[in-house]
Design an enzyme around this catalytic site. Structure first.
Site, PDB file in Angstrom:
ATOM      1  N   ASP A 270     -10.702   7.390  -2.676  1.00 13.43           N
ATOM      2  CA  ASP A 270      -9.758   6.308  -2.399  1.00 13.43           C
ATOM      3  C   ASP A 270      -8.434   6.545  -3.109  1.00 13.43           C
ATOM      4  OD1 ASP A 270     -10.647   4.455  -0.605  1.00 13.43           O
ATOM      5  OD2 ASP A 270     -11.624   3.171  -2.093  1.00 13.43           O
TER       6      ASP A 270
ATOM      7  N   ASP B 224     -12.356   2.819  -4.699  1.00 13.46           N
ATOM      8  CA  ASP B 224     -11.697   2.155  -5.828  1.00 13.46           C
ATOM      9  C   ASP B 224     -12.475   0.893  -6.212  1.00 13.46           C
ATOM     10  OD1 ASP B 224     -10.938   0.631  -3.663  1.00 13.46           O
ATOM     11  OD2 ASP B 224      -8.794   0.648  -4.104  1.00 13.46           O
ATOM     12  N   SER B 225     -13.564   0.618  -5.482  1.00 16.04           N
ATOM     13  CA  SER B 225     -14.510  -0.422  -5.900  1.00 16.04           C
ATOM     14  C   SER B 225     -15.059  -0.098  -7.290  1.00 16.04           C
ATOM     15  CB  SER B 225     -15.663  -0.542  -4.896  1.00 16.04           C
ATOM     16  OG  SER B 225     -16.226   0.722  -4.633  1.00 16.04           O
TER      17      SER B 225
ATOM     18  N   LYS C  91      -8.663   8.358   1.276  1.00 12.30           N
ATOM     19  CA  LYS C  91      -8.678   7.130   2.083  1.00 12.30           C
ATOM     20  C   LYS C  91      -7.593   6.183   1.577  1.00 12.30           C
ATOM     21  CE  LYS C  91     -12.191   3.875   1.794  1.00 12.30           C
ATOM     22  NZ  LYS C  91     -11.469   2.694   1.304  1.00 12.30           N
TER      23      LYS C  91
ATOM     24  N   GLU D 224     -13.734  -2.917   7.708  1.00  9.25           N
ATOM     25  CA  GLU D 224     -14.463  -3.799   6.782  1.00  9.25           C
ATOM     26  C   GLU D 224     -14.340  -5.270   7.187  1.00  9.25           C
ATOM     27  OE1 GLU D 224     -13.786  -3.033   2.621  1.00  9.25           O
ATOM     28  OE2 GLU D 224     -14.925  -4.790   2.000  1.00  9.25           O
TER      29      GLU D 224
ATOM     30  N   GLU E 176      -5.542   2.220   2.538  1.00  8.65           N
ATOM     31  CA  GLU E 176      -5.724   0.944   3.244  1.00  8.65           C
ATOM     32  C   GLU E 176      -4.473   0.568   4.035  1.00  8.65           C
ATOM     33  OE1 GLU E 176      -7.037  -2.104   0.512  1.00  8.65           O
ATOM     34  OE2 GLU E 176      -8.696  -0.873  -0.206  1.00  8.65           O
TER      35      GLU E 176
HETATM   36  O1  KIV Z   1     -13.768   1.006  -2.468  1.00  4.09           O
HETATM   37  C1  KIV Z   1     -14.759   0.972  -1.719  1.00  4.09           C
HETATM   38  O2  KIV Z   1     -15.921   1.040  -2.145  1.00  4.09           O
HETATM   39  C2  KIV Z   1     -14.516   0.855  -0.291  1.00  4.09           C
HETATM   40  C3  KIV Z   1     -15.683   0.499   0.561  1.00  4.09           C
HETATM   41  C4  KIV Z   1     -15.993  -0.932   0.400  1.00  4.09           C
HETATM   42  C5  KIV Z   1     -15.451   0.866   1.988  1.00  4.09           C
HETATM   43  O3  KIV Z   1     -13.426   0.998   0.151  1.00  4.09           O
END
Ligand code: KIV
Length: 290
Positions: A92, A53-54, A122, A191, A124
């Site tokens: 994510d 989600d970056s 994924k 992280e 969090e």
């Molecule tokens: O969203 C992302 O790119 C991430 C990485 C920083 C692990 O979760």
């Protein structure tokens, strides 16, 4: 006659990746958000592509990841999945797509698999999201847990800060790591965690632990690809290594393109479509008025 050397690429699955941890072979993971980048990484032999989600920051220009939607994630995951022939694709779960209820978590994880064609999702958090991890895993969807500095909690943390620094925080992180494994997570991302703590957690978990800003003792590493190729300059964390200056190369290419358009050098005769006859277009156009 020469022999063509080809890299033999193996399809990465959760079993091959877990086997890598068992054999002490480091696992490589990078973020990607589109088809052509995913293809290049796949051809280079990356084990895992994370549609993070970056993308909210690197692709959409937000200041954090909170505004990313399920629609954004599905759209980008589907593009990456089409480019990833051998890499294992992790998508994510965006902010508020799983925290709200177990039902939302399962429904949205299912959408990332069905519509985005991800291989895993994924999310969090530690103990607080274990019910969600358990329910998603029970639907045969592999779940990756993201611990330590979890960017969706940026407001609660008061910024993007290293986690697990004092004893109480380290103990909570160790306990959360054990909890997510017990709940059924197939992998963990750690992280911004002190490297000795990250190495310890990697040694006590049997699932692979992928680090970002967590040192060399993890089972693998992940970076945001625009960071490691120097393509994103808004903010560069301390843990980023620049492996190539693609940002500078892109700027150079763009400037050259602009210059050649202005000078008339581009397009040249090799870039145009030719026709054998010598049609007089002015005469031809007169037919429009007759
Ligand atoms: O969203 C992302 O790119 C991430 C990485 C920083 C692990 O979760």
């Amino acid at each position: 006659m020469g022999f063509e050397r080809r890299k033999i690429l193996v399809k990465n699955t959760i079993s091959t990746i877990t086997e890598q941890k068992r054999n002490g072979q480091k696992i490589s993971m990078l973020t990607a958000y589109d088809y052509s980048t995913a293809r290049l990484m796949d051809e280079a032999g990356i084990n895992i592509i994370l549609v993070g989600d970056s993308l909210g920051m690197t692709m959409l220009g937000y200041e954090d990841t909170l505004s990313v939607t399920m629609e954004d994630m599905i759209h980008h995951t589907a593009a990456v999945a089409r480019g990833a022939k051998n890499a294992f694709v992790v998508a994510d779960m965006p902010f508020m797509s799983y925290q709200t209820s177990v039902y939302d978590a399962v429904t949205n994880a299912g959408r990332l698999m069905k519509e985005g064609r991800a291989n895993a999702v994924k999310l969090e958090g530690g103990a607080s999201v274990c019910e969600q991890i358990k329910a998603i895993a029970e639907c045969s969807i592999p779940v990756v847990a993201h611990l330590g500095m979890t960017p969706q909690s940026v407001n609660a943390f008061g910024g993007f800060k290293v986690q697990g620094k004092d004893e109480a925080a380290a103990l909570k992180l160790i306990s959360d790591s054990l909890e997510v494994e017990k709940a059924g997570a197939c992998m963990a991302v750690l992280e911004c965690v002190p490297h000795k703590l990250a190495a310890y957690i990697s040694s006590i978990l049997s699932i692979p632990v992928i680090g970002i800003g967590a040192g060399a003792g993890c089972d693998g590493q992940v970076l945001v690809y625009q960071d490691m190729l120097a393509m994103y300059s808004d903010f560069t964390p301390k843990f980023v290594k620049k492996f190539a200056d693609v940002g500078a190369l892109m700027k150079e290419g763009f400037s050259q393109y602009i210059k050649e358009i202005q000078s008339g050098e581009f397009p040249s005769s090799e870039h145009v479509f030719k026709k054998d006859d010598d049609t007089d277009y002015e005469k031809l156009a007169q037919k429009l008025n007759s």
